[in-house]
Design a protein around this motif. Structure first.
Motif, PDB file in Angstrom:
ATOM      1  N   PHE A  66       0.745  -1.463   0.589  1.00  0.00           N
ATOM      2  CA  PHE A  66       0.089  -0.402   0.050  1.00  0.00           C
ATOM      3  C   PHE A  66       0.654   2.019  -0.337  1.00  0.00           C
ATOM      4  CE2 PHE A  66      -2.186   3.450   1.866  1.00  0.00           C
ATOM      5  CZ  PHE A  66      -3.731   3.245   1.427  1.00  0.00           C
ATOM      6  N   HIS A  67       1.584   1.476   1.001  1.00  0.00           N
ATOM      7  CA  HIS A  67       2.535   2.657   1.292  1.00  0.00           C
ATOM      8  C   HIS A  67       3.539   2.429  -0.460  1.00  0.00           C
ATOM      9  CE1 HIS A  67       1.929   3.979   5.162  1.00  0.00           C
ATOM     10  NE2 HIS A  67       1.865   2.797   5.411  1.00  0.00           N
ATOM     11  N   GLY A  68       3.564   1.751  -0.823  1.00  0.00           N
ATOM     12  CA  GLY A  68       4.471   1.121  -2.126  1.00  0.00           C
ATOM     13  C   GLY A  68       3.076   1.460  -3.072  1.00  0.00           C
ATOM     14  N   PHE A  71      -1.220  -0.839  -5.062  1.00  0.00           N
ATOM     15  CA  PHE A  71      -2.508  -1.596  -4.509  1.00  0.00           C
ATOM     16  C   PHE A  71      -3.408  -2.698  -4.169  1.00  0.00           C
ATOM     17  CE2 PHE A  71      -2.753   3.559  -5.469  1.00  0.00           C
ATOM     18  CZ  PHE A  71      -2.067   4.058  -4.080  1.00  0.00           C
ATOM     19  N   HIS A  72      -2.903  -3.080  -6.342  1.00  0.00           N
ATOM     20  CA  HIS A  72      -3.489  -4.307  -6.668  1.00  0.00           C
ATOM     21  C   HIS A  72      -3.202  -5.766  -5.820  1.00  0.00           C
ATOM     22  CE1 HIS A  72      -7.184  -3.441  -9.365  1.00  0.00           C
ATOM     23  NE2 HIS A  72      -5.552  -2.749  -9.939  1.00  0.00           N
ATOM     24  N   LEU A  73      -1.776  -5.258  -5.400  1.00  0.00           N
ATOM     25  CA  LEU A  73      -0.924  -6.437  -4.595  1.00  0.00           C
ATOM     26  C   LEU A  73      -1.343  -6.748  -2.475  1.00  0.00           C
ATOM     27  CD1 LEU A  73       2.606  -5.932  -6.340  1.00  0.00           C
ATOM     28  CD2 LEU A  73       1.011  -8.507  -6.626  1.00  0.00           C
ATOM     29  N   ALA A  74      -1.347  -5.131  -2.497  1.00  0.00           N
ATOM     30  CA  ALA A  74      -1.940  -4.652  -1.491  1.00  0.00           C
ATOM     31  C   ALA A  74      -3.585  -5.333  -0.836  1.00  0.00           C
ATOM     32  CB  ALA A  74      -2.379  -3.177  -1.848  1.00  0.00           C
ATOM     33  N   LYS A  75      -4.405  -5.127  -2.199  1.00  0.00           N
ATOM     34  CA  LYS A  75      -6.023  -5.942  -2.331  1.00  0.00           C
ATOM     35  C   LYS A  75      -5.124  -7.558  -1.977  1.00  0.00           C
ATOM     36  CE  LYS A  75      -7.943  -6.408  -5.382  1.00  0.00           C
ATOM     37  NZ  LYS A  75      -8.744  -6.497  -7.049  1.00  0.00           N
ATOM     38  N   ASP A  76      -4.672  -7.940  -3.067  1.00  0.00           N
ATOM     39  CA  ASP A  76      -4.612  -9.148  -2.647  1.00  0.00           C
ATOM     40  C   ASP A  76      -3.722 -10.009  -1.212  1.00  0.00           C
ATOM     41  OD1 ASP A  76      -5.191  -9.282  -5.348  1.00  0.00           O
ATOM     42  OD2 ASP A  76      -2.790 -10.081  -6.083  1.00  0.00           O
ATOM     43  N   CYS A  77      -3.224  -9.027  -0.167  1.00  0.00           N
ATOM     44  CA  CYS A  77      -2.744  -9.462   0.526  1.00  0.00           C
ATOM     45  C   CYS A  77      -4.086  -9.023   1.704  1.00  0.00           C
ATOM     46  CB  CYS A  77      -1.288  -8.520   0.992  1.00  0.00           C
ATOM     47  SG  CYS A  77       0.311  -8.742  -0.050  1.00  0.00           S
ATOM     48  N   PHE A  99     -10.949  -2.300   6.780  1.00  0.00           N
ATOM     49  CA  PHE A  99     -11.038  -1.049   6.596  1.00  0.00           C
ATOM     50  C   PHE A  99     -10.208  -0.760   5.981  1.00  0.00           C
ATOM     51  CE2 PHE A  99      -8.839   2.929   7.649  1.00  0.00           C
ATOM     52  CZ  PHE A  99      -9.847   4.195   8.226  1.00  0.00           C
ATOM     53  N   ASN A 100      -8.472  -1.603   5.688  1.00  0.00           N
ATOM     54  CA  ASN A 100      -7.461  -1.469   4.692  1.00  0.00           C
ATOM     55  C   ASN A 100      -7.948  -1.577   3.585  1.00  0.00           C
ATOM     56  OD1 ASN A 100      -5.994  -0.986   7.230  1.00  0.00           O
ATOM     57  ND2 ASN A 100      -4.566  -2.215   6.442  1.00  0.00           N
ATOM     58  N   LEU A 101      -8.884  -2.745   3.336  1.00  0.00           N
ATOM     59  CA  LEU A 101      -9.421  -3.068   1.827  1.00  0.00           C
ATOM     60  C   LEU A 101     -10.296  -1.625   1.426  1.00  0.00           C
ATOM     61  CD1 LEU A 101     -10.007  -6.843   2.338  1.00  0.00           C
ATOM     62  CD2 LEU A 101      -8.856  -5.509   0.392  1.00  0.00           C
ATOM     63  N   GLY A 102     -11.298  -0.974   2.443  1.00  0.00           N
ATOM     64  CA  GLY A 102     -11.783  -0.264   1.690  1.00  0.00           C
ATOM     65  C   GLY A 102     -10.715   0.875   1.625  1.00  0.00           C
ATOM     66  N   LEU A 108      -8.161   2.878  -6.281  1.00  0.00           N
ATOM     67  CA  LEU A 108      -9.383   1.820  -7.181  1.00  0.00           C
ATOM     68  C   LEU A 108     -10.400   2.975  -7.699  1.00  0.00           C
ATOM     69  CD1 LEU A 108      -8.090  -1.423  -6.077  1.00  0.00           C
ATOM     70  CD2 LEU A 108      -6.900  -0.062  -7.883  1.00  0.00           C
ATOM     71  N   THR A 109     -11.023   3.709  -7.012  1.00  0.00           N
ATOM     72  CA  THR A 109     -11.890   3.959  -7.469  1.00  0.00           C
ATOM     73  C   THR A 109     -13.170   3.040  -7.603  1.00  0.00           C
ATOM     74  OG1 THR A 109     -11.559   4.495  -9.373  1.00  0.00           O
ATOM     75  CG2 THR A 109     -10.771   6.191  -8.530  1.00  0.00           C
ATOM     76  N   ASP A 110     -13.625   2.485  -6.589  1.00  0.00           N
ATOM     77  CA  ASP A 110     -14.531   1.355  -7.014  1.00  0.00           C
ATOM     78  C   ASP A 110     -15.199   1.813  -5.054  1.00  0.00           C
ATOM     79  OD1 ASP A 110     -16.181  -0.570  -6.876  1.00  0.00           O
ATOM     80  OD2 ASP A 110     -14.594  -1.837  -7.041  1.00  0.00           O
ATOM     81  N   PHE A 111     -16.054   2.030  -5.238  1.00  0.00           N
ATOM     82  CA  PHE A 111     -16.287   3.261  -4.713  1.00  0.00           C
ATOM     83  C   PHE A 111     -17.614   2.073  -4.211  1.00  0.00           C
ATOM     84  CE2 PHE A 111     -15.334   7.009  -6.724  1.00  0.00           C
ATOM     85  CZ  PHE A 111     -13.869   7.495  -5.541  1.00  0.00           C
TER      86      PHE A 111
END
Length: 403
Positions: A66-68, A71-77, A99-102, A108-111
């Motif tokens: 996420f910090h890098g 975002f897609h890799l963060a979502k998978d984790c 919360f982090n997934l949100g 990713l603009t997927d509201f």
């Protein structure tokens, strides 16, 4: 005395915690090493069937991505952390993962998915005795509804966060909540409630004296007074915000204040100062490729021409701004632009073009229930139909305006 297997488990947990602490420390300056440490922690947790620490390891890996901005890799984790977190049943951990997934889905603009995950986060965080995390989830849900331009739901969730915040000692969070609530009240055009919320936010911010927070509070109060046409009061708040943002060195926020000062001086018919501030803002937005803000500032420059009765120059500027605005999904901004065009065409005696643009303005105003603009639209329709000698439609429009 602990049994040997208990001692081994304790040692493993201590080792995992140490690895994850180090990974968290390194997540910004050395992300590859941080990921390696989190993976080591995950392997240990998997081997010992430690579900809590397995979920925590995957969450930390998600944070590194996420910090890098991966975002897609963060979502998978984060997604892979849900099952072990559910197995251990820790509401704090589950609330944090959702919360982090949100947050990832917002970026990713997927509201719709962001809303789903923040609601899941809230359902777990509400089980906690301490309310800070619950308030964060309520605020984030309110902000997602804001992005979706569902401002009544924004008010609903910000109100819940504000009520719960009264039991919290986190003054900065309470101030931010009241600020969010004030913004949402402005959008549903409840000015007295917005005023109360903004003043509550400012009073809280004064207790910790952060220049950036105080600047935001002054900016919002300026916006509120501008919306009620109290331009001299608005000017005072904007000038205070300008001074505070100069202290913080926040160029982006300075540009916003420049835009608002330009609009205010314009309303006060001080066109020289209006042009000075608007051009400062325009230069910043152009340099930083901030097209939406650039278009709004162009519209304000169009307003200068409008007030000076330079109607064709105003139309040309509004149309240039509208070309840019049309690439963004912002019905409120589009409604304002089409209304401005209609007023200029009316002043030039081009009543058909005025009618066409008022109808477009009404279309966007109706989409979001923009009551103030709808009143202007009906008043404008009445004038246009009267100029076209269409008195039945003029009467109907003016009657709708009075209602």
């Amino acid at each position: 005395m602990k049994e040997p297997f208990e001692q081994i488990a304790d040692n493993t947990i201590s080792r995992i915690n140490a690895l994850l602490d180090k990974a968290t420390q390194l997540q910004k300056q050395n992300p590859s090493q941080a990921l390696s440490l989190a993976e080591q922690a995950e392997n240990l947790a998997t081997k010992e069937h430690l579900f809590y620490h397995l979920a925590l390891s995957r969450k930390v890996s998600g944070n590194v991505h996420f910090h890098g901005k991966e975002f897609h890799l963060a979502k998978d984790c984060y997604t892979s952390a849900i099952h072990p977190a559910t197995e251990c049943g820790d509401p704090k951990l589950l609330g944090d993962i959702y919360f982090n997934l949100g947050k990832v889905h917002i970026l990713l603009t997927d509201f719709s998915q962001a809303l789903h995950f923040f609601q899941e986060s809230l359902s777990h965080r509400q089980k906690l005795e301490e309310h800070t995390d619950t308030i964060s989830s309520l605020n984030q849900i309110g902000l997602v509804y804001w992005e979706l331009q569902n401002y009544s739901e924004s008010v609903n969730y910000f109100q819940k966060a504000a009520v719960l915040g009264e039991t919290s000692s986190n003054v900065k969070q309470r101030a931010a909540t009241y600020n969010n609530l004030g913004n949402a009240y402005v959008k549903i055009e409840d000015i007295p409630q917005a005023m109360d919320a903004y003043i509550a936010s400012l009073k809280l911010k004064e207790t910790f004296g952060d220049a950036a927070d105080l600047a935001t509070a002054n900016l919002n109060l300026g916006n509120l007074y501008f919306s009620t046409s109290d331009f001299l009061i608005a000017l005072g708040y904007y000038l205070e915000a300008e001074k505070l943002y100069l202290e913080t060195g926040d160029k982006a926020k300075q540009a916003i204040v420049f835009s608002n000062l330009g609009a205010t001086y314009n309303a006060l018919k001080d066109f020289d100062n209006a042009a000075l501030y608007l051009n400062k803002a325009l230069q910043y937005y152009k340099q930083n490729d901030m097209l939406e803000s650039y278009a709004k500032t162009l519209s304000s420059i169009g307003n200068i021409h409008h007030y000076k009765a330079e109607y064709q120059k105003a139309i040309d500027t509004y149309l240039e701004a509208l070309t840019i605005k049309s690439s963004f999904s912002n019905p409120e901004s589009l409604a304002i632009s089409y209304n401005n065009l209609s007023e200029c065409y009316y002043c030039l005696g081009d009543y058909r073009s005025a009618l066409e643009n008022t109808r477009k303005s009404m279309e966007y105003s109706n989409q979001i229930g923009f009551k103030t603009m709808l009143l202007k639209n009906y008043a404008q329709l009445g004038k246009i139909f009267a100029a076209l000698n269409d008195f039945p439609n003029a009467y109907e429009a003016l009657n709708s305006y009075r209602i």
